[in-house]
Write a protein that holds these residues in place. Structure first.
Motif, PDB file in Angstrom:
ATOM      1  N   GLU A 177       0.831  -1.198   0.000  1.00  0.00           N
ATOM      2  CA  GLU A 177       0.000   0.000   0.000  1.00  0.00           C
ATOM      3  C   GLU A 177       0.872   1.256   0.000  1.00  0.00           C
ATOM      4  N   CYS A 178       0.396   2.323  -0.627  1.00  0.00           N
ATOM      5  CA  CYS A 178       1.100   3.601  -0.603  1.00  0.00           C
ATOM      6  C   CYS A 178       0.485   4.464   0.498  1.00  0.00           C
ATOM      7  N   GLU A 179       0.941   5.713   0.577  1.00  0.00           N
ATOM      8  CA  GLU A 179       0.492   6.575   1.666  1.00  0.00           C
ATOM      9  C   GLU A 179      -0.980   6.980   1.564  1.00  0.00           C
ATOM     10  N   MET A 184      -3.756  -2.063  -1.918  1.00  0.00           N
ATOM     11  CA  MET A 184      -2.352  -2.377  -2.195  1.00  0.00           C
ATOM     12  C   MET A 184      -2.072  -2.402  -3.699  1.00  0.00           C
ATOM     13  N   HIS A 185      -1.004  -1.704  -4.090  1.00  0.00           N
ATOM     14  CA  HIS A 185      -0.531  -1.748  -5.474  1.00  0.00           C
ATOM     15  C   HIS A 185       0.225  -3.054  -5.696  1.00  0.00           C
ATOM     16  N   LEU A 186       0.227  -3.516  -6.955  1.00  0.00           N
ATOM     17  CA  LEU A 186       0.984  -4.720  -7.292  1.00  0.00           C
ATOM     18  C   LEU A 186       2.452  -4.334  -7.473  1.00  0.00           C
ATOM     19  N   PRO A 242      -7.864   6.110 -10.285  1.00  0.00           N
ATOM     20  CA  PRO A 242      -6.453   6.514 -10.263  1.00  0.00           C
ATOM     21  C   PRO A 242      -6.005   6.832  -8.836  1.00  0.00           C
ATOM     22  N   CYS A 243      -4.753   6.488  -8.526  1.00  0.00           N
ATOM     23  CA  CYS A 243      -4.224   6.776  -7.195  1.00  0.00           C
ATOM     24  C   CYS A 243      -3.354   8.024  -7.291  1.00  0.00           C
ATOM     25  N   THR A 244      -3.479   8.900  -6.315  1.00  0.00           N
ATOM     26  CA  THR A 244      -2.738  10.164  -6.377  1.00  0.00           C
ATOM     27  C   THR A 244      -1.222   9.962  -6.268  1.00  0.00           C
ATOM     28  N   CYS A 245      -0.783   8.787  -5.841  1.00  0.00           N
ATOM     29  CA  CYS A 245       0.664   8.544  -5.746  1.00  0.00           C
ATOM     30  C   CYS A 245       1.288   8.387  -7.125  1.00  0.00           C
ATOM     31  N   GLY A 246       0.445   8.159  -8.144  1.00  0.00           N
ATOM     32  CA  GLY A 246       0.953   8.048  -9.506  1.00  0.00           C
ATOM     33  C   GLY A 246       1.214   6.620  -9.961  1.00  0.00           C
TER      34      GLY A 246
HETATM   35 ZN   LIG Z   1      -1.021   4.796  -4.516  1.00  0.00          ZN
END
Ligand SMILES: [Zn+2]
Length: 359
Positions: A177-179, A184-186, A242-246
């Motif tokens: 997972e990101c912030e 969870m991203h792969l 879309p996730c803001t972490c990019g």
């Molecule tokens: Zn993310």
């Protein structure tokens, strides 16, 4: 197929001389099996795990205390990821709380990695809110992503909690997972292909926002004994917004193991989902529950007996058990027979918590 002459199975693709390491699976659904790795396979596991743990926001130069043992299981292979990220890795191993707390007090790490059950246990038994720890990385069992449980961990640790997840037969910490804390991203993208299927029909589901089903994984670059369309028995929810972490690609949250699932008069019930609903009653409850099915097997007749532990110094009241029962009916369509038990009555685990006590 596994035979005495071929302990890895007939899907062994690499020459035995290329194998540099052999792990065991913990064999939750049958006999343990062996997982051979070539040097390249070990490296790919490290790349995937490093990406998954780095997504949490930990940065090179920071210190991390780990509580996993290298051991025979694939999770141990993830330990090298912390150094690969550039972290200062402080292993204290499993089941040594005194050593862990001392490492936190003395070495002042920015991060720790442990199972969500153990993180909860430590926060209950120690005051960690003012420690140096800013990030708690949880993995090894579902739960870290349940909103109420996560909120409780974050409060107890005074830190941000993100989760990671691996699958024994496929690889360690494949997802992280990101912030944003929204699934969870792969991390193992390009190394592992992910699908979600209907566990009953086996039919592949379109990866759309909100889709739920069993996670199926395929090795893309594994050389020693690659698995194709491996059914993980992990029940996941998919997010595709879309996730803001990019980071691109779908994200997942693990709801529970299909092995733990009970069917109560036709309704699928995951013990972890029960716990999630119960946790919304914090601070009245401690967050520990135990489902005690009356009959063996998956199918159960309502009401389903569930013991729910109260928070310290709280008394059992009919009002609370009725309110929890009503919310379980409303959110999960399950009728439960609730027993409120005093704080400390349910056993704690330093590794994975047990949510079901078989009949
Ligand atoms: Zn993310």
């Amino acid at each position: 197929m596994v035979t005495p002459a071929n302990p890895f199975g007939t899907h062994l693709c690499a020459d035995p001389s290329e194998i540099v390491r052999i792990y065991s699976t913990s064999g939750t659904t049958g006999a343990p099996s062996y997982i051979p790795l070539t040097e390249g396979d070990v490296e790919n596991w490290l790349i995937g795990s490093s990406r998954s743990y780095a997504a949490s926001g930990v940065e090179p130069g920071q210190r991390i205390v780990s509580t996993y043992n290298a051991g025979p299981f694939v999770a141990g292979a993830a330990l090298a990821a912390f150094e690969r990220i550039g972290l200062v890795h402080i292993p204290v191993g499993t089941g040594n709380s005194a050593l862990l707390v001392r490492a936190i007090e003395t070495l002042k790490p920015e991060a720790v990695v442990l199972t969500p059950s153990y993180a909860a246990h430590l926060a209950e038994s120690h005051d960690l809110r003012d420690s140096s720890v800013e990030r708690v990385l949880v993995a090894g069992e579902p739960g870290g992503g349940e909103p109420a449980f996560r909120a409780k961990l974050e409060e107890g640790w005074g830190a941000k909690v993100t989760e990671a997840m691996g699958v024994g037969d496929i690889g360690p910490s494949l997802f992280g997972e990101c912030e944003e804390q929204d699934g969870m991203h792969l991390g193992a993208h390009g190394l592992v292909h992910m699908e979600v299927i209907d566990p009953e029909s086996g039919e592949a589901l379109t990866l759309e926002d909100g889709v739920e089903g069993e996670l199926v994984l395929t090795h893309l670059q594994h050389r020693a004994a690659p698995l194709l369309r491996f059914r993980t028995r992990d029940h996941v929810q998919v997010r595709t917004s879309p996730c803001t972490c990019g980071r691109g690609g779908p994200r997942i949250r693990c709801v529970g193991r299909t092995d733990d699932m009970l069917i109560v008069r036709g309704v699928n019930v995951f013990p972890s989902a029960l716990r999630e609903v119960v946790n919304t009653f914090a601070p009245e409850v401690s967050g520990h529950i135990l489902v005690r099915p009356r009959s063996t097997g998956v199918k159960q007749e309502p009401p389903l007996p569930v013991s729910i532990e109260l928070a310290p110094d709280r008394e059992a009241t009919d009002r609370l058990s009725e309110a929890i029962g009503a919310k379980l009916r409303e959110e999960l369509t399950v009728r439960a027979e609730i027993e409120l038990v005093p704080f400390g009555a349910l056993s704690r685990s330093e590794y994975k918590s047990k949510l079901v006590e078989p009949a």
